[in-house]
Design an enzyme around this catalytic site. Structure first.
Site, PDB file in Angstrom:
ATOM      1  N   CYS A   8       1.212  40.984  31.989  1.00 31.74           N
ATOM      2  CA  CYS A   8       0.070  40.184  32.158  1.00 31.74           C
ATOM      3  C   CYS A   8      -0.972  40.402  33.256  1.00 31.74           C
ATOM      4  O   CYS A   8      -0.762  41.387  33.962  1.00 31.74           O
ATOM      5  CB  CYS A   8       0.751  38.770  32.136  1.00 31.74           C
ATOM      6  SG  CYS A   8       1.680  38.368  33.379  1.00 31.74           S
ATOM      7  N   ARG A  14       3.497  34.602  32.544  1.00 33.00           N
ATOM      8  CA  ARG A  14       3.802  35.089  31.169  1.00 33.00           C
ATOM      9  C   ARG A  14       4.910  36.338  31.472  1.00 33.00           C
ATOM     10  O   ARG A  14       5.974  36.193  30.416  1.00 33.00           O
ATOM     11  CB  ARG A  14       2.766  35.388  30.539  1.00 33.00           C
ATOM     12  CG  ARG A  14       1.927  34.129  30.082  1.00 33.00           C
ATOM     13  CD  ARG A  14       0.491  34.770  29.632  1.00 33.00           C
ATOM     14  NE  ARG A  14      -0.415  35.326  30.494  1.00 33.00           N
ATOM     15  CZ  ARG A  14      -1.388  35.777  30.281  1.00 33.00           C
ATOM     16  NH1 ARG A  14      -2.114  35.704  28.956  1.00 33.00           N
ATOM     17  NH2 ARG A  14      -2.079  36.617  31.124  1.00 33.00           N
ATOM     18  N   ASP A 115      -3.115  31.877  28.629  1.00 34.85           N
ATOM     19  CA  ASP A 115      -2.320  31.988  30.017  1.00 34.85           C
ATOM     20  C   ASP A 115      -2.087  30.597  30.545  1.00 34.85           C
ATOM     21  O   ASP A 115      -3.324  29.813  30.592  1.00 34.85           O
ATOM     22  CB  ASP A 115      -3.640  32.731  30.610  1.00 34.85           C
ATOM     23  CG  ASP A 115      -2.973  33.107  32.132  1.00 34.85           C
ATOM     24  OD1 ASP A 115      -1.906  32.454  32.675  1.00 34.85           O
ATOM     25  OD2 ASP A 115      -3.602  34.132  32.652  1.00 34.85           O
TER      26      ASP A 115
HETATM   27  P1  4NP Z   1      -0.168  35.359  34.305  1.00 34.33           P
HETATM   28  O1  4NP Z   1      -0.978  34.201  34.750  1.00 34.33           O
HETATM   29  O2  4NP Z   1      -1.070  36.523  33.964  1.00 34.33           O
HETATM   30  O3  4NP Z   1       0.509  34.926  33.325  1.00 34.33           O
HETATM   31  O4  4NP Z   1       0.905  35.856  35.576  1.00 34.33           O
HETATM   32  C1  4NP Z   1      -2.213  34.363  35.854  1.00 34.33           C
HETATM   33  C2  4NP Z   1      -1.383  34.261  37.161  1.00 34.33           C
HETATM   34  C3  4NP Z   1      -2.530  34.412  38.324  1.00 34.33           C
HETATM   35  C4  4NP Z   1      -4.053  34.497  37.867  1.00 34.33           C
HETATM   36  C5  4NP Z   1      -4.300  34.591  36.611  1.00 34.33           C
HETATM   37  C6  4NP Z   1      -3.464  34.452  35.414  1.00 34.33           C
HETATM   38  N1  4NP Z   1      -4.989  34.574  38.919  1.00 34.33           N
HETATM   39  O5  4NP Z   1      -6.257  34.356  38.642  1.00 34.33           O
HETATM   40  O6  4NP Z   1      -4.645  34.768  40.186  1.00 34.33           O
END
Ligand code: 4NP
Length: 142
Positions: A8, A14, A115
Site C-alpha cells: 500500500c 492496509r 485508505d
Molecule cells: P496505508 O495508509 O497506505 O494504508 O499505510 C497511509 C499511511 C500513511 C499515509 C498515507 C496512507 N501518509 O500520507 O503518510
C-alpha cells in the site's frame, strides 16, 4: 511455498493488516507473507494504531517490531505474487516493474481497499481485507 507481498502507500495501515490477517488465515502455512510501501513517507514507522486496534479486537497475532519499508525491484524479483491494495498502488508497482515483473502484480480486490488513513474507518478496512485474504488464500493455497 509461495512468497506473497501486500503493498500500500504507507505500509502502516492496509498492507500490514493484510499481512497479519493472511498469516492467521493461512493455518496450513502454505504462504510466506510480507508487506511493503510504494512510498518512503512512513519509512521506519510502526503499524498505525487503528490497525493495531483491529488486531487486538479480533485476536490477530502480529509482529510489534514490524516497520514500514518501501518496496524495491529486488522485492519484485523475489516475491511470487505482489498485491497492491488499491489501483494507484498497482499503477506504482507497474511503474517500478518497468515491464519486467508485470505478471506477478495484481490488485487485491476489484475497487481496491479505501485508505483508512483518510477515511478513518478501520472496521471497513478489516471487512474488505478479511474477505479479500480468504479469496487470495483459496486462489494461492493448494
Ligand atoms: P496505508 O495508509 O497506505 O494504508 O499505510 C497511509 C499511511 C500513511 C499515509 C498515507 C496512507 N501518509 O500520507 O503518510
Amino acid at each position: 511455498m509461495k512468497r506473497i507481498c501486500f503493498v500500500c502507500l504507507g505500509n502502516i495501515c492496509r498492507s500490514p493488516m493484510a499481512e497479519f490477517v493472511m498469516k492467521k488465515l493461512d493455518t496450513k502455512h502454505q504462504l510466506e507473507v510480507e508487506s511493503r510501501a510504494t512510498s518512503n513517507w512512513e519509512h521506519g514507522n510502526p503499524i498505525h494504531k487503528g490497525t493495531r486496534a483491529i488486531f487486538d479486537k479480533y485476536a490477530i497475532p502480529y509482529d510489534s517490531k514490524k516497520r514500514s519499508q518501501m518496496i524495491t525491484t529486488k522485492d519484485l524479483e523475489d516475491f511470487d505474487v505482489i498485491i497492491g491494495m488499491d489501483e494507484q498502488n498497482v499503477r506504482d508497482l507497474l511503474d517500478l516493474s518497468a515491464g519486467h515483473f508485470d505478471d506477478k502484480i495484481a490488485l487485491f480486490r476489484e475497487g481496491g481497499v479505501p485508505d483508512p488513513w483518510y477515511t478513518g474507518d478501520f472496521e471497513e478496512t478489516y471487512t474488505l481485507v478479511k474477505t479479500g485474504c480468504l479469496d487470495w488464500l483459496n486462489k494461492l493455497g493448494s
